[in-house]
Design a protein around this motif. Structure first.
Motif, PDB file in Angstrom:
ATOM      1  N   GLU A   1     -13.675 -10.180   5.506  1.00 10.46           N
ATOM      2  CA  GLU A   1     -13.811 -10.043   6.798  1.00 10.46           C
ATOM      3  C   GLU A   1     -14.817  -8.976   6.643  1.00 10.46           C
ATOM      4  OE1 GLU A   1     -10.100  -8.195   8.207  1.00 10.46           O
ATOM      5  OE2 GLU A   1     -10.627  -8.093  10.067  1.00 10.46           O
TER       6      GLU A   1
ATOM      7  N   ALA B   1      -1.103 -12.317  13.826  1.00  9.64           N
ATOM      8  CA  ALA B   1      -1.908 -11.208  14.471  1.00  9.64           C
ATOM      9  C   ALA B   1      -2.418 -10.136  13.817  1.00  9.64           C
ATOM     10  CB  ALA B   1      -0.772 -10.647  15.433  1.00  9.64           C
ATOM     11  N   ASN B   2      -3.111  -9.028  14.509  1.00 14.47           N
ATOM     12  CA  ASN B   2      -3.713  -7.966  13.766  1.00 14.47           C
ATOM     13  C   ASN B   2      -2.589  -7.293  12.825  1.00 14.47           C
ATOM     14  OD1 ASN B   2      -5.522  -7.617  16.497  1.00 14.47           O
ATOM     15  ND2 ASN B   2      -6.510  -7.222  14.593  1.00 14.47           N
ATOM     16  N   GLY B   3      -2.848  -7.021  11.694  1.00 20.52           N
ATOM     17  CA  GLY B   3      -2.068  -6.451  10.596  1.00 20.52           C
ATOM     18  C   GLY B   3      -0.781  -7.190  10.067  1.00 20.52           C
ATOM     19  N   ALA B   4      -1.025  -8.369  10.259  1.00 23.23           N
ATOM     20  CA  ALA B   4       0.056  -9.364   9.772  1.00 23.23           C
ATOM     21  C   ALA B   4       0.057  -9.167   8.170  1.00 23.23           C
ATOM     22  CB  ALA B   4      -0.088 -10.752  10.227  1.00 23.23           C
ATOM     23  N   GLY B   5      -1.152  -9.058   7.715  1.00 23.17           N
ATOM     24  CA  GLY B   5      -1.057  -9.214   6.234  1.00 23.17           C
ATOM     25  C   GLY B   5      -2.189 -10.180   5.619  1.00 23.17           C
ATOM     26  N   LYS B   6      -2.683 -10.788   6.657  1.00 22.82           N
ATOM     27  CA  LYS B   6      -3.762 -11.938   6.199  1.00 22.82           C
ATOM     28  C   LYS B   6      -4.883 -11.442   5.433  1.00 22.82           C
ATOM     29  CE  LYS B   6      -4.997 -12.672  10.569  1.00 22.82           C
ATOM     30  NZ  LYS B   6      -4.618 -11.398  11.237  1.00 22.82           N
ATOM     31  N   SER B   7      -5.534 -10.423   5.622  1.00 28.05           N
ATOM     32  CA  SER B   7      -6.667  -9.804   4.642  1.00 28.05           C
ATOM     33  C   SER B   7      -5.925  -9.466   3.281  1.00 28.05           C
ATOM     34  CB  SER B   7      -7.434  -8.819   5.277  1.00 28.05           C
ATOM     35  OG  SER B   7      -8.074  -9.267   6.371  1.00 28.05           O
ATOM     36  N   THR B   8      -4.979  -8.888   3.299  1.00 26.66           N
ATOM     37  CA  THR B   8      -4.096  -8.385   2.035  1.00 26.66           C
ATOM     38  C   THR B   8      -4.103  -9.537   1.097  1.00 26.66           C
ATOM     39  OG1 THR B   8      -3.216  -6.623   3.338  1.00 26.66           O
ATOM     40  CG2 THR B   8      -2.226  -7.063   1.204  1.00 26.66           C
TER      41      THR B   8
ATOM     42  N   GLN C   1      -7.660 -15.463  13.518  1.00 25.41           N
ATOM     43  CA  GLN C   1      -6.855 -14.981  14.787  1.00 25.41           C
ATOM     44  C   GLN C   1      -7.589 -16.116  15.901  1.00 25.41           C
ATOM     45  OE1 GLN C   1      -6.575 -11.218  16.330  1.00 25.41           O
ATOM     46  NE2 GLN C   1      -7.553 -10.170  14.625  1.00 25.41           N
TER      47      GLN C   1
ATOM     48  N   ALA D   1       2.834  -4.587   2.749  1.00 26.78           N
ATOM     49  CA  ALA D   1       1.953  -5.562   3.729  1.00 26.78           C
ATOM     50  C   ALA D   1       2.288  -7.044   3.627  1.00 26.78           C
ATOM     51  CB  ALA D   1       0.328  -5.061   3.358  1.00 26.78           C
TER      52      ALA D   1
ATOM     53  N   TYR E   1       0.917  -1.267  -0.227  1.00 21.68           N
ATOM     54  CA  TYR E   1       0.056  -0.040  -0.064  1.00 21.68           C
ATOM     55  C   TYR E   1       0.930   1.304   0.015  1.00 21.68           C
ATOM     56  CZ  TYR E   1      -3.665  -3.519   1.599  1.00 21.68           C
ATOM     57  OH  TYR E   1      -4.398  -4.310   1.603  1.00 21.68           O
TER      58      TYR E   1
ATOM     59  N   GLU F   1     -11.410 -14.489   8.582  1.00 21.84           N
ATOM     60  CA  GLU F   1     -11.904 -14.147   9.870  1.00 21.84           C
ATOM     61  C   GLU F   1     -13.289 -14.327  10.213  1.00 21.84           C
ATOM     62  OE1 GLU F   1      -9.868 -11.682  12.450  1.00 21.84           O
ATOM     63  OE2 GLU F   1      -8.179 -11.226  11.371  1.00 21.84           O
TER      64      GLU F   1
HETATM   65  P1  ATP Z   1      -6.439  -8.025  10.878  1.00 15.30           P
HETATM   66  O1  ATP Z   1      -6.485  -9.530  11.507  1.00 15.30           O
HETATM   67  O2  ATP Z   1      -6.324  -6.978  11.928  1.00 15.30           O
HETATM   68  O3  ATP Z   1      -7.473  -7.789   9.757  1.00 15.30           O
HETATM   69  P2  ATP Z   1      -4.654  -8.703   8.875  1.00 15.30           P
HETATM   70  O4  ATP Z   1      -3.607  -9.511   9.425  1.00 15.30           O
HETATM   71  O5  ATP Z   1      -5.486  -9.060   7.998  1.00 15.30           O
HETATM   72  O6  ATP Z   1      -5.016  -7.896  10.057  1.00 15.30           O
HETATM   73  P3  ATP Z   1      -4.071  -6.597   6.806  1.00 15.30           P
HETATM   74  O7  ATP Z   1      -5.464  -6.029   6.935  1.00 15.30           O
HETATM   75  O8  ATP Z   1      -3.828  -7.360   5.715  1.00 15.30           O
HETATM   76  O9  ATP Z   1      -3.844  -7.573   7.999  1.00 15.30           O
HETATM   77  O10 ATP Z   1      -3.208  -5.591   7.074  1.00 15.30           O
HETATM   78  C1  ATP Z   1      -1.680  -5.404   6.635  1.00 15.30           C
HETATM   79  C2  ATP Z   1      -1.096  -4.119   6.721  1.00 15.30           C
HETATM   80  O11 ATP Z   1      -1.431  -3.319   5.561  1.00 15.30           O
HETATM   81  C3  ATP Z   1      -1.312  -3.373   8.077  1.00 15.30           C
HETATM   82  O12 ATP Z   1      -0.095  -2.613   8.624  1.00 15.30           O
HETATM   83  C4  ATP Z   1      -2.492  -2.340   7.534  1.00 15.30           C
HETATM   84  O13 ATP Z   1      -2.574  -1.092   8.219  1.00 15.30           O
HETATM   85  C5  ATP Z   1      -2.123  -2.253   6.164  1.00 15.30           C
HETATM   86  N1  ATP Z   1      -3.176  -1.893   5.158  1.00 15.30           N
HETATM   87  C6  ATP Z   1      -4.271  -2.629   5.045  1.00 15.30           C
HETATM   88  N2  ATP Z   1      -5.071  -2.306   4.188  1.00 15.30           N
HETATM   89  C7  ATP Z   1      -4.662  -1.150   3.804  1.00 15.30           C
HETATM   90  C8  ATP Z   1      -4.962   0.063   2.868  1.00 15.30           C
HETATM   91  N3  ATP Z   1      -6.021   0.043   2.263  1.00 15.30           N
HETATM   92  N4  ATP Z   1      -4.201   1.115   2.765  1.00 15.30           N
HETATM   93  C9  ATP Z   1      -3.002   1.252   3.453  1.00 15.30           C
HETATM   94  N5  ATP Z   1      -2.492   0.205   4.249  1.00 15.30           N
HETATM   95  C10 ATP Z   1      -3.322  -0.921   4.588  1.00 15.30           C
END
Ligand code: ATP
Length: 236
Positions: free
Chosen positions: A83, A35-42, A193, A16, A11, A161
């Motif tokens: 999610e 964990a939160n923010g690990a990049g799973k959703s991305t 998670q 990510a 991003y 999730e």
């Molecule tokens: P969660 O369990 O909290 O959903 P996650 O493992 O799914 O977390 P992601 O949502 O993939 O994590 O986010 C990974 C990183 O990318 C985080 O640092 C987040 O802040 C960043 N991020 C996610 N979406 C965007 C976006 N649209 N623009 C900028 N940064 C983003």
């Protein structure tokens, strides 16, 4: 069925996903915990084409689809339950399900059959088929999101999730539904998670930490791994 080779997603300046390689074989349930923010959703979004891959390759059934647009990936047999569920609050349960079948426009009978199949799978959705989706409970909305993803009859289901924000008893129901889908032979990639439950249902698992895979193994192996226990299973 699904293969990722050194996939990177950014991003802007933030990377990510920093080079993830993984594999999901036919009829496997694979989970990614982190964990939160690990990049799973991305990572899941990149698999369905909702986030662009900066580097690396994605293969479905051996064919590269890294740059195939998201609407065409449905045709490749991939569907995602996002999610936060993403159900359309001001549309009824039935209408939401019909939206999941948009790839079959023009075949109302096939759509009705698919709705019937999902009502059998999730009887609560049948009872509430004319209710506005925004008034469903969290657990019911999650079931609807899964049912909607299944409307396109995917061969690979991505679940982001599914337990998020749900009460323990409802989480049990959701995992039971995942077990049944697994039993039916569906291939599933599950991001969670709730590490204990996810590892319990998974054939194989990966741990994702700040955009990188740091551990992989069978669900059982990771359940017993001291690092996983310390970082992800402590509170459960
Ligand atoms: P969660 O369990 O909290 O959903 P996650 O493992 O799914 O977390 P992601 O949502 O993939 O994590 O986010 C990974 C990183 O990318 C985080 O640092 C987040 O802040 C960043 N991020 C996610 N979406 C965007 C976006 N649209 N623009 C900028 N940064 C983003």
């Amino acid at each position: 069925m699904l293969k990722l080779n050194s996939v990177k997603v950014s991003y802007g300046a933030i990377e990510a996903v920093k080079g993830v390689s993984l594999e999901v074989r036919k009829s496997e349930v694979v989970t990614i915990i982190g964990a939160n923010g690990a990049g799973k959703s991305t990572l899941l979004k990149s698999i369905v084409g909702l986030e662009a891959v900066k580097e690396g390759h994605i293969y479905i059934d051996g064919k590269e689809c890294t740059y195939v647009p998201s609407h065409k990936r449905v045709g490749l047999g991939v569907a995602m339950s996002p999610e936060g569920r993403g159900v359309f609050a001001d549309q009824t349960v039935r209408e939401n399900l019909m939206l999941g079948a948009y790839s079959r426009k023009g075949d109302p009978r096939a759509i009705e059959e698919a709705i019937e199949r999902e009502f059998k799978r999730f009887p609560r959705l049948r009872e509430r088929q004319n209710q506005l989706s925004g008034t469903l409970s969290g657990g019911e909305q999650q079931m609807l999101a899964i049912a909607r993803a299944l409307m396109s009859e995917p061969r690979l289901l991505l679940l982001d999730e599914p337990s998020l924000g749900l009460a323990p008893l409802i989480i049990k129901d959701i995992f039971e539904a995942i077990r049944q889908l697994r039993h039916s032979g569906l291939t599933i990639l599950l991001v969670e998670q709730m590490a204990k439950q996810a590892l319990g249902v998974a054939d194989r698992a990966y741990v994702l930490e700040t955009g990188l895979i740091t551990l992989e193994g069978s669900g059982k192996e990771l359940l017993n791994d001291p690092k996983v226990k310390a970082a992800y299973l402590g509170a459960h």
